[in-house]
Design a protein around this motif. Sequence first.
Motif, PDB file in Angstrom:
ATOM      1  N   ILE A  95      25.960   0.295  34.104  1.00 36.10           N
ATOM      2  CA  ILE A  95      27.117  -0.326  33.436  1.00 36.10           C
ATOM      3  C   ILE A  95      26.726  -1.705  32.913  1.00 36.10           C
ATOM      4  CG2 ILE A  95      29.483  -1.198  33.698  1.00 36.10           C
ATOM      5  CD1 ILE A  95      30.115   1.064  35.504  1.00 36.10           C
ATOM      6  N   LEU A  96      25.915  -2.422  33.689  1.00 36.52           N
ATOM      7  CA  LEU A  96      25.479  -3.755  33.258  1.00 36.52           C
ATOM      8  C   LEU A  96      24.678  -3.649  31.949  1.00 36.52           C
ATOM      9  CD1 LEU A  96      25.846  -6.591  34.436  1.00 36.52           C
ATOM     10  CD2 LEU A  96      23.565  -6.399  35.426  1.00 36.52           C
ATOM     11  N   LEU A  97      23.876  -2.610  31.847  1.00 31.83           N
ATOM     12  CA  LEU A  97      23.111  -2.387  30.605  1.00 31.83           C
ATOM     13  C   LEU A  97      24.080  -2.143  29.448  1.00 31.83           C
ATOM     14  CD1 LEU A  97      20.411  -1.965  29.153  1.00 31.83           C
ATOM     15  CD2 LEU A  97      20.491   0.441  29.855  1.00 31.83           C
ATOM     16  N   SER A  98      25.077  -1.294  29.698  1.00 28.47           N
ATOM     17  CA  SER A  98      26.101  -1.035  28.683  1.00 28.47           C
ATOM     18  C   SER A  98      26.812  -2.340  28.302  1.00 28.47           C
ATOM     19  CB  SER A  98      27.090   0.001  29.243  1.00 28.47           C
ATOM     20  OG  SER A  98      28.331  -0.073  28.621  1.00 28.47           O
ATOM     21  N   ASP A  99      27.051  -3.200  29.286  1.00 29.62           N
ATOM     22  CA  ASP A  99      27.736  -4.479  29.043  1.00 29.62           C
ATOM     23  C   ASP A  99      26.914  -5.388  28.127  1.00 29.62           C
ATOM     24  OD1 ASP A  99      29.738  -3.682  30.803  1.00 29.62           O
ATOM     25  OD2 ASP A  99      28.964  -4.813  32.492  1.00 29.62           O
ATOM     26  N   VAL A 100      25.627  -5.577  28.463  1.00 34.51           N
ATOM     27  CA  VAL A 100      24.833  -6.556  27.696  1.00 34.51           C
ATOM     28  C   VAL A 100      24.464  -6.028  26.314  1.00 34.51           C
ATOM     29  CG1 VAL A 100      23.912  -7.600  29.809  1.00 34.51           C
ATOM     30  CG2 VAL A 100      22.504  -5.952  28.544  1.00 34.51           C
ATOM     31  N   LEU A 101      24.547  -4.701  26.144  1.00 36.12           N
ATOM     32  CA  LEU A 101      24.283  -4.141  24.811  1.00 36.12           C
ATOM     33  C   LEU A 101      25.570  -4.055  23.984  1.00 36.12           C
ATOM     34  CD1 LEU A 101      21.637  -1.363  25.622  1.00 36.12           C
ATOM     35  CD2 LEU A 101      21.266  -3.657  24.686  1.00 36.12           C
ATOM     36  N   GLY A 102      26.655  -4.582  24.518  1.00 39.58           N
ATOM     37  CA  GLY A 102      27.912  -4.629  23.768  1.00 39.58           C
ATOM     38  C   GLY A 102      28.645  -3.294  23.737  1.00 39.58           C
ATOM     39  N   VAL A 103      28.115  -2.295  24.459  1.00 36.48           N
ATOM     40  CA  VAL A 103      28.730  -0.957  24.412  1.00 36.48           C
ATOM     41  C   VAL A 103      30.067  -0.955  25.157  1.00 36.48           C
ATOM     42  CG1 VAL A 103      28.428   1.471  25.067  1.00 36.48           C
ATOM     43  CG2 VAL A 103      26.510   0.190  24.102  1.00 36.48           C
ATOM     44  N   SER A 104      30.111  -1.592  26.319  1.00 33.10           N
ATOM     45  CA  SER A 104      31.375  -1.624  27.086  1.00 33.10           C
ATOM     46  C   SER A 104      32.466  -2.312  26.281  1.00 33.10           C
ATOM     47  CB  SER A 104      31.184  -2.373  28.407  1.00 33.10           C
ATOM     48  OG  SER A 104      30.062  -1.901  29.094  1.00 33.10           O
TER      49      SER A 104
END
Length: 333
Positions: A95-104
């Motif tokens: 989820i953190l990866l999704s967060d920093v890639l702007g996906v979340s």
Amino acid sequence: MSAEEPTVHAAVSNGIPAPEIPLPFPDRPEIITSNLLALTDLAPDPRTRLIFRNLITKMHEFITETSITTEEWMSAIQFLTRTGQTCTPLRQEVILLSDVLGVSALVDALNNPAVGSATESSVLGPFYTEDALDVEQGESIASEGKGEYMFVEGRVLATDGTPISNAAIETWETDANGYYDTQYSDRAAPDCRGRVHSDADGRFAYRAVVPVAYPIPGDGPVGDLLLLLRRHNIRPNHLHLMIDAPGYRKLTTAVYPEGDPYLSSDVVFGVKKSLVVKLTDVNDEAEARKRGFAKGSTFKLLNFDIVLVTEEEAEAAAKQRAQEAAHIAGARL
Ligand code: BEZ
Ligand code: FE
């Protein structure tokens, strides 16, 4: 079976027969893509077909256009493997990866489009817990010594200005060290979090502390990625809120005090302009005492209203946004 006898970890057929469509041998790179798209078109569910058609087309385009090398592919595989392996029941690195890639933030923005004057949404983050205690109006969500005093007040309203009573407002924040209670190994009870209910006029009020900016976990693969990209890993200071009232769309949001240098480059893209709020210094001990703060203290005042949309308003906005997106996609074809 004796203890020494080896076991075979054999894969078994999933029972789906070879497709009855003619497929050329994938002798050229573009045939790999076209064959995969043809196979994907056999998926029974239309939404699944649409999602995978888009994903495959764009992923294959990306690999082709960037001429990804075998070494780069392998390091991406290793990165994703490490990201998965870093997850624990308390840490969600994917989820953190999704967060920093702007996906979340993108998924959140598309699923919760702005509706008129209604309060906009923001990312939930990993620090929400379900054990927040009920806090009476005017009481504190933070134990003594957790930071600079802040008094939070406002109203919960419908888009037409009608007050919404008995809305449950879950709220959580960092202490003055920039840590959530869950980050302390000796956490005995919830702190810097609580659940307040709006009164008959929609009003809510509680004591809290001024939250501070903090780094998201930097000791895993996502931290390494940010270093590779020379990106900071800071979230500007914020107060999380989750508001639930019958008949209204549940809102997950946060407010961001103005002046933080990281507001527009928030590492997880959670800050919308409408969510930036003003903290007012109240250097008046009598006012502080009236609100229940300790003797000799001053505090910062945070006053903002929360405007909720009804389920119908939310549905209508989502439908309109989907139509606009389909229109744009159609124009691109
Ligand atoms: C948070 O605000 O708590 C948060 C959001 C996304 C990633 C990390 C932290
Ligand atoms: Fe946070």
